[in-house]
Enzyme design. Sequence first.
Site, PDB file in Angstrom:
ATOM      1  N   SER A  63       0.811  -1.203   0.000  1.00 19.62           N
ATOM      2  CA  SER A  63       0.000   0.000   0.000  1.00 19.62           C
ATOM      3  C   SER A  63       0.855   1.269   0.000  1.00 19.62           C
ATOM      4  O   SER A  63       1.581   1.537  -0.949  1.00 19.62           O
ATOM      5  CB  SER A  63      -0.957  -0.037   1.201  1.00 19.62           C
ATOM      6  OG  SER A  63      -1.950   0.934   1.086  1.00 19.62           O
ATOM      7  N   ASP A  85      10.256   5.998  -9.899  1.00 21.10           N
ATOM      8  CA  ASP A  85       9.786   6.597 -11.149  1.00 21.10           C
ATOM      9  C   ASP A  85      10.393   7.974 -11.386  1.00 21.10           C
ATOM     10  O   ASP A  85      10.562   8.399 -12.530  1.00 21.10           O
ATOM     11  CB  ASP A  85       8.264   6.704 -11.164  1.00 21.10           C
ATOM     12  CG  ASP A  85       7.596   5.378 -11.498  1.00 21.10           C
ATOM     13  OD1 ASP A  85       8.314   4.348 -11.540  1.00 21.10           O
ATOM     14  OD2 ASP A  85       6.368   5.361 -11.724  1.00 21.10           O
ATOM     15  N   LYS A 137      -0.673  -4.244  -3.015  1.00 21.91           N
ATOM     16  CA  LYS A 137      -1.935  -3.698  -2.522  1.00 21.91           C
ATOM     17  C   LYS A 137      -2.079  -2.282  -3.076  1.00 21.91           C
ATOM     18  O   LYS A 137      -1.675  -1.312  -2.463  1.00 21.91           O
ATOM     19  CB  LYS A 137      -1.943  -3.724  -0.997  1.00 21.91           C
ATOM     20  CG  LYS A 137      -3.333  -3.677  -0.372  1.00 21.91           C
ATOM     21  CD  LYS A 137      -3.874  -2.289  -0.367  1.00 21.91           C
ATOM     22  CE  LYS A 137      -5.235  -2.220   0.272  1.00 21.91           C
ATOM     23  NZ  LYS A 137      -5.767  -0.834   0.233  1.00 21.91           N
TER      24      LYS A 137
END
Length: 483
Positions: free
Chosen positions: A345, A356, A370
């Site tokens: 999560s 990224d 998740k």
Amino acid sequence: MRPAPVLLPLLLLAMPFTGLALEAPRDPSPVQSAPVEGVAPQPEPVDAEDAHDHEHQDEGEGEDAAAPVPATDDPDGGDATGSRVPMAEIQRYVAVYRAIKEAYVDPVDDRFLMQSAIEGLLMDLDPHSAYLDRDEAETFDEQTSGAYEGIGVELLQQQDRTLKIVAPIDGTPAARAGVLAGDVIVAIDGKPIAQIEGSEPLRGPAGSKVSITIVREGRDRPFDLEIQRETIRVTSVRSRMLEPGYGYVRLSTFQADTGADFRKHVDELQAKAGGRLRGLVLDLRSNPGGLLTAAVQVADELLESGAIVSTRGRVPASDTRFDATGGDRLEGAPVVVLVDAGSASAAEVLAGALRDNERARVVGSRTFGKGSVQTLLPLGNGDSVKLTTARYYTPSGRSIQASGIVPDVELQPDPKLIGGTAPTGAPRTVTEATLPGHLRGEEEGEGYQPGSPLPGDAPITAALAELKKLAGVAAAPAAARRE
């Protein structure tokens, strides 16, 4: 570094839950009805962190408020009539209800039947949508304060009612007893889970003991652990120097004060390093999630600019985006993020944001996956519905759901620490993608391999070695300029 923006705690943001309108059936074609959910397992948080039996919920999970949610999770599948329940379906339900009341072998209480029906609405949606009774709703926010009496685990109840460990919490009785992410609790005090009443079977007074029977991947048979309950006060941030100039920060969960504590620990490490670190290992292993906004604040401390995370659902209120405000607290010093199968999560959000944006290298094993957002919808009677309303997307636009974060450098667990006897390459199942009824993600791709828990200090040593490589690369241009 500008002060961190004031962010609403999405995990617990709630809205009133409105009733559903009824509509008469149309022509011969079947009419869709809007699923309403409510049984609770889980996480995350833990993450949650469900109405399933669990000690501490994940929530993992950063959660976002939303308007009444239509029938499916498809962001493009909006339906203006999605909140209408067809009369034919109501009549079908009433017919079954009456049959049970009149003909079942034993008398059945009305409240029991209604509760079972409500829970059934949620059961087949996804593992994280759940019905929380008043007590469960009141304890749902404990991951933000981190204080309760139990053994210290983030749990997810599966459809067979067994309890899957999302992650043991650092420094708790469960962690000290050797409980691992991916373990499945099948019995408590010798009693099968299916026979246990109540939603919090592992909680109890501090000092009392509980015996849990665990099934672990790679072990031939279940085994028992006796654990003494304690008052669990979770410290979400810890730090130390690994070597001169190289710092280590451990984030075990994301609570309301995690962002501020992270800044404090980084500043202390910088001071110990003489004013500036050469690099930082950020350890997110077995971090089940927590408040999304806390993960956003940590990412913002390490990013000069760029997107951090976005969420997308079926209604506009579920669509959010968080961007860095500028000011890198480490002034460009390299970062290695350490993850494993228990990283879920909000932990995956942080790892994905730093990777990224080319701010960090990710080391470890594939994360839990998740990647969904839950909204807590309070009902008028004090109960609540925890409903999946959106998915997380990394800055590159990729969904975390089921696929998780794949590390740049993969590490293997030490068999001695996980107690496994299975050969290398044996199937591993610590993943969202293996949960029955999970939201579909990108895990169907060829070559998909779930991650593993990575306990012990060896992964930290490997992460430090990778950090030194990055520090050497980062130092080279500066040396060349001096020449």
